[in-house]
Design an enzyme around this catalytic site. Structure first.
Site, PDB file in Angstrom:
ATOM      1  N   GLY A 136       0.780  -1.228   0.000  1.00 37.78           N
ATOM      2  CA  GLY A 136       0.000   0.000   0.000  1.00 37.78           C
ATOM      3  C   GLY A 136       0.810   1.275   0.000  1.00 37.78           C
ATOM      4  O   GLY A 136       0.475   2.241  -0.693  1.00 37.78           O
ATOM      5  N   GLU A 137       1.909   1.316   0.763  1.00 37.10           N
ATOM      6  CA  GLU A 137       2.687   2.547   0.888  1.00 37.10           C
ATOM      7  C   GLU A 137       3.502   2.846  -0.363  1.00 37.10           C
ATOM      8  O   GLU A 137       4.021   3.947  -0.523  1.00 37.10           O
ATOM      9  CB  GLU A 137       3.643   2.436   2.079  1.00 37.10           C
TER      10      GLU A 137
ATOM     11  N   THR B 124       2.657   2.030  -3.798  1.00 34.98           N
ATOM     12  CA  THR B 124       1.978   2.159  -5.092  1.00 34.98           C
ATOM     13  C   THR B 124       0.949   3.266  -4.988  1.00 34.98           C
ATOM     14  O   THR B 124       0.343   3.476  -3.945  1.00 34.98           O
ATOM     15  CB  THR B 124       1.259   0.854  -5.484  1.00 34.98           C
TER      16      THR B 124
ATOM     17  N   GLU C  90       3.020 -13.408   2.132  1.00 34.37           N
ATOM     18  CA  GLU C  90       1.861 -13.548   1.259  1.00 34.37           C
ATOM     19  C   GLU C  90       2.283 -14.142  -0.087  1.00 34.37           C
ATOM     20  O   GLU C  90       1.610 -15.019  -0.643  1.00 34.37           O
ATOM     21  CB  GLU C  90       1.215 -12.174   1.057  1.00 34.37           C
TER      22      GLU C  90
END
Length: 403
Positions: A26-27, A29, A91
């Site tokens: 998240g941070e 892109t 993940e």
């Protein structure tokens, strides 16, 4: 572009709850890129599970692991600082573990080079070196991350950087187009390690199916147990499944129809394979009606393998009078009488035993891992082949014991 998957056998009964699992950092892109990608997936009807590592801990929750397992396609958006996140790395390892059950993996290289990921230098090298210091008591974990990153970088994916000629919108549409074509392409079924004598029999069945005929066609394949009916039908499936809007190969219908709950599972599997999403069935009668209702407008390929009696066909397809134009149904059975009770005109193919030459070749492959053997084994091989009487399964079992 071709997605690379593991070469292990794919289970045709696997159920997917999600079409796409979307993984990104998240941070690192731009949220409008991920937002546009997510919206485009949803607009095209893809049931998408979205996740990112923002404000997460190091360990992945069981809920998230399950979501990965139940997704047909995983899109991993690699970005500059992707490897700095242990969440993303864990993940990624889980996603690649799921490739063995048929999951497709599509990498997007967002302003980062696949070469940098493969060589693990630049930001990726720095991040991994820091992890090695932090997890120096768990070197195996670091090695798993490194190995998986290399595997991912070797996949055919989509690079996106500032020098791209196409707009972000065009890029995302290209990704969506590729996913759409991949989703409609069924995974091939494992046929046999040594498919001796299969091709000529598959071609005979294909002729009966008459793929150019714009009508419904049903073919019954019958013969002794162990003679290769399942192998032939799987090979046919692999050749023609991509010509249909949906396809399903149901194995062991006879055995799985002995209990009501198992019949319902067969019905649910048929529906989920064709529709690419899970539908709950509450009764056998209701399941039959649901199949007819949801699939009657689709051109489908259905293979019911090892059917014991006509009732088993009725539980799955009713009277077969609802099938859409262009659909094909293949039924394999040991009992030819099952085919004579079908309520639709059908064609039949009897599977013959292997010829002496085919039987010899198959035995040699299983016993000696070659198509030839030494003179010392010649007489023994002849006796075994005569004993097996042209049945592929018997030849395989005896050959493996001799090997």
């Amino acid at each position: 572009m071709a997605f690379l998957t593991n070469e292990g056998a794919f289970s045709s009964t696997h159920r997917w709850n999600y079409d796409v699992f979307l993984s990104f950092r998240g941070e690192d892109t731009r949220y409008n890129f991920i937002g546009h990608l997510y919206k485009a997936l949803c607009d095209q009807g893809f049931n998408t599970f979205i996740d990112n590592d923002l404000q997460r801990g190091e360990e992945i929750s069981m809920e998230l692991l399950k979501a990965i397992e139940l997704s047909k396609i995983s899109i991993v958006v690699f970005s500059k600082n992707f490897a700095s996140s242990t969440w993303c790395l864990n993940e990624l390892v889980k996603i690649f573990e799921c490739r063995s059950i048929g999951q497709l993996v599509l990498p997007i290289f967002y302003k980062v080079s696949p070469l940098e990921i493969r060589n693990q230098d630049g930001e990726f090298g720095i991040a991994l070196a820091e992890h090695e210091e932090k997890f120096k008591d768990d070197i195996e974990k670091i090695q798993r991350w490194r190995t998986t990153l290399t595997e991912a970088a070797n996949l055919s994916g989509f690079p996106y950087n500032d020098s791209c000629i196409e707009s972000e919108f065009e890029f995302i549409q290209r990704v969506i187009k590729e996913i759409s074509s991949t989703k409609s392409n069924p995974m091939p079924l494992f046929v046999a390690k040594y498919p001796t004598g299969i091709d000529i029999r598959v071609e005979a069945v294909e002729l009966l199916l008459d793929m150019e005929l714009n009508d419904v066609c049903m073919v019954g394949i019958y013969g002794l147990g162990g003679i290769g009916k399942t192998m032939i039908s799987k090979a046919v499936y692999n050749r023609i499944a991509n010509r249909f809007e949906g396809s399903c190969f149901l194995e062991n219908v006879r055995e799985r129809s002995k209990i009501n709950g198992d019949i319902i599972q067969l019905q649910e599997t048929l529906l989920s394979n064709i529709l690419d999403r899970y539908l709950k069935v509450y009764s056998v009668f209701g399941g039959t009606n649901l199949i007819m209702e949801r699939l009657r407008s689709k051109k489908v390929l259905l293979i019911l393998d090892d059917v014991g009696e006509s009732k088993e066909v009725e539980n799955l397809l009713g009277e077969c009078n609802w099938l859409a134009t262009g659909s094909r149904v293949i039924i394999t059975t040991r009992n030819k009488h099952v085919l004579t009770t079908l309520r639709r005109d059908h064609r039949e193919y009897e599977v013959k035993k292997l010829s002496q030459g085919e039987a010899r070749e198959l035995f040699n492959q299983h016993a000696f891992r070659t198509s030839k053997y030494g003179d010392d084994y010649s007489e023994l091989a002849k006796q075994i082949i005569r004993y097996a009487d042209g049945l592929p399964l018997a030849i395989k079992i005896i050959g493996l014991r001799q090997g």
